[in-house]
Design a protein around this motif. Structure first.
Motif, PDB file in Angstrom:
ATOM      1  N   PRO A   9       0.708  -1.232  -0.106  1.00 16.44           N
ATOM      2  CA  PRO A   9      -0.068  -0.169   0.011  1.00 16.44           C
ATOM      3  C   PRO A   9       0.875   1.335   0.156  1.00 16.44           C
ATOM      4  O   PRO A   9       0.463   2.407  -0.325  1.00 16.44           O
ATOM      5  N   TYR A  10       2.011   1.389   0.545  1.00 17.73           N
ATOM      6  CA  TYR A  10       2.890   2.465   0.421  1.00 17.73           C
ATOM      7  C   TYR A  10       4.327   1.910   0.037  1.00 17.73           C
ATOM      8  O   TYR A  10       4.897   0.812   0.446  1.00 17.73           O
ATOM      9  N   GLY A  11       4.907   2.578  -0.828  1.00 13.10           N
ATOM     10  CA  GLY A  11       6.115   2.422  -1.256  1.00 13.10           C
ATOM     11  C   GLY A  11       6.185   1.380  -2.750  1.00 13.10           C
ATOM     12  O   GLY A  11       7.381   1.139  -3.126  1.00 13.10           O
ATOM     13  N   GLN A  12       5.250   1.122  -3.228  1.00 16.63           N
ATOM     14  CA  GLN A  12       5.342   0.248  -4.305  1.00 16.63           C
ATOM     15  C   GLN A  12       6.105   0.804  -5.622  1.00 16.63           C
ATOM     16  O   GLN A  12       6.681  -0.045  -6.004  1.00 16.63           O
ATOM     17  N   GLN A  14       8.625   2.845  -5.273  1.00 22.21           N
ATOM     18  CA  GLN A  14      10.081   2.700  -5.199  1.00 22.21           C
ATOM     19  C   GLN A  14      10.699   1.154  -5.275  1.00 22.21           C
ATOM     20  O   GLN A  14      11.651   0.841  -5.610  1.00 22.21           O
ATOM     21  N   VAL A  15       9.651  -0.002  -4.803  1.00 19.36           N
ATOM     22  CA  VAL A  15       9.969  -1.252  -4.924  1.00 19.36           C
ATOM     23  C   VAL A  15      10.034  -1.647  -6.391  1.00 19.36           C
ATOM     24  O   VAL A  15      11.139  -2.243  -6.923  1.00 19.36           O
ATOM     25  N   ASN A  16       9.106  -1.067  -7.327  1.00 23.16           N
ATOM     26  CA  ASN A  16       9.256  -1.550  -8.662  1.00 23.16           C
ATOM     27  C   ASN A  16      10.479  -0.945  -9.347  1.00 23.16           C
ATOM     28  O   ASN A  16      11.377  -1.447 -10.176  1.00 23.16           O
ATOM     29  N   GLN A  17      11.032   0.352  -8.802  1.00 27.84           N
ATOM     30  CA  GLN A  17      12.001   0.821  -9.614  1.00 27.84           C
ATOM     31  C   GLN A  17      13.402   0.261  -9.045  1.00 27.84           C
ATOM     32  O   GLN A  17      14.557   0.078 -10.014  1.00 27.84           O
ATOM     33  N   THR A  18      13.567  -0.175  -7.800  1.00 32.88           N
ATOM     34  CA  THR A  18      14.770  -0.922  -7.360  1.00 32.88           C
ATOM     35  C   THR A  18      14.890  -2.276  -8.022  1.00 32.88           C
ATOM     36  O   THR A  18      15.945  -2.639  -8.439  1.00 32.88           O
ATOM     37  N   VAL A  19      13.535  -3.194  -7.986  1.00 31.92           N
ATOM     38  CA  VAL A  19      13.793  -4.219  -8.814  1.00 31.92           C
ATOM     39  C   VAL A  19      14.155  -4.088 -10.094  1.00 31.92           C
ATOM     40  O   VAL A  19      14.945  -4.986 -10.775  1.00 31.92           O
ATOM     41  N   LEU A  20      13.649  -3.114 -10.649  1.00 32.49           N
ATOM     42  CA  LEU A  20      14.027  -2.765 -12.200  1.00 32.49           C
ATOM     43  C   LEU A  20      15.493  -2.570 -12.132  1.00 32.49           C
ATOM     44  O   LEU A  20      16.226  -3.032 -13.221  1.00 32.49           O
TER      45      LEU A  20
END
Length: 286
Positions: A9-12, A14-20
């Motif tokens: 719900p929060y920070g998705q 940033q998670v997507n950018q870091t995984v990429l």
């Protein structure tokens, strides 16, 4: 086992950018920013956690609605003035330092320390900073300080390192830095504001720099205007013409005239004027 459709719900974002970034680094066989996952078994449910480093976004204050902090950079100090949104003088001060006989590294550290103190003023007052355009300053100042030692300091250390130190600190603290053309800021401050506020020529210059950042144009005071032969000159050229006439020591402007009082003549025979200065003024206003 694969967990599908995991959405935080929060920070998705940033998670997507870091995984990429991790995938790109893996393809290039390089190291990316660390990312860790954990699954906690709570019996009836699981908690999935993602741990990553997030760069804190710094909001930069570009608003001049409360005014600005005008800054004049010099070989041995920063002069600053707090200018209201209406262009009025509020407060002024200096941060002094010594660069003489200092190494390049020592000079950088000294300027960084003073830049921190200067930017703190802007942070406390919640105002952006206004500086002179450094490249324009270097191309137009010439031998402004009048001696080789000061000019050497100016050319090696002064403006670019000062501006770099101020801008770097301001960026970290979320303070915007604007630049203005330096033309005639010192002359305007000396003739128009130095005596009025009882401040140094450099503090007066920082005041005019701040006013420039707010969009104000400095007109020649009425008490001095009749000494300009060609009144049709642009306002900035009028300052040039006036400065050419008033070729005396800076401190003498505390005694020679008051821009708040109307009278016909500058005191051309003031007892503290040198004979050369007195002759120069009499010839200029003959």
């Amino acid at each position: 086992m694969t967990f599908s459709n995991v959405i935080f719900p929060y920070g998705q974002e940033q998670v997507n950018q870091t995984v990429l970034r991790q995938r790109k680094c893996k393809d290039k066989k390089a190291n990316g920013k660390p990312i860790s996952w954990s699954v906690e078994d709570h019996g009836d449910y699981y908690i999935i956690k993602c741990l990553l480093d997030v760069e804190e976004e710094v909001l930069v204050n570009f608003s001049t609605s409360d005014g600005v902090i005008g800054v004049d950079c010099n070989v041995d100090h920063f002069a600053w003035t707090d200018v209201s949104k209406d262009g009025n003088f509020l407060e002024s001060g200096t941060f002094s330092f010594t660069l003489n006989k200092k190494t390049n590294g020592q000079s950088t550290k000294i300027l960084e320390a003073e830049a921190i103190a200067l930017v703190d003023v802007a942070v406390q007052k919640n105002k952006p900073i206004v500086l002179e355009d450094i490249d324009t300053t270097l191309s137009k100042t010439g031998d402004a300080y009048g001696n080789k030692k000061a000019n050497r300091l100016k050319s090696i250390f002064a403006y670019r390192k000062m501006a770099q130190a101020i801008k770097s600190r301001a960026q970290k603290m979320g303070v915007a830095v604007m630049v203005v053309n330096p033309a005639y800021t010192s002359i305007t401050g000396k003739l128009k504001y130095m005596r009025k506020f009882g401040i140094s020529i450099h503090q007066a210059a920082s005041y005019t720099i701040g006013r420039k950042g707010l969009g104000y144009k400095e007109k020649v005071p009425q008490v001095l205007r009749h000494h300009i032969v060609r009144h049709q000159l642009p306002y900035w050229k009028q300052w040039w013409a006036l400065n050419k006439k008033l070729n005396v020591r800076t401190e003498m402007f505390y005694q020679l005239f008051d821009v708040n009082k109307q009278f016909d003549n500058i005191n051309l025979t003031h007892k503290e004027l040198t004979e050369k200065e007195s002759k120069h003024l009499k010839k200029a206003f003959a």
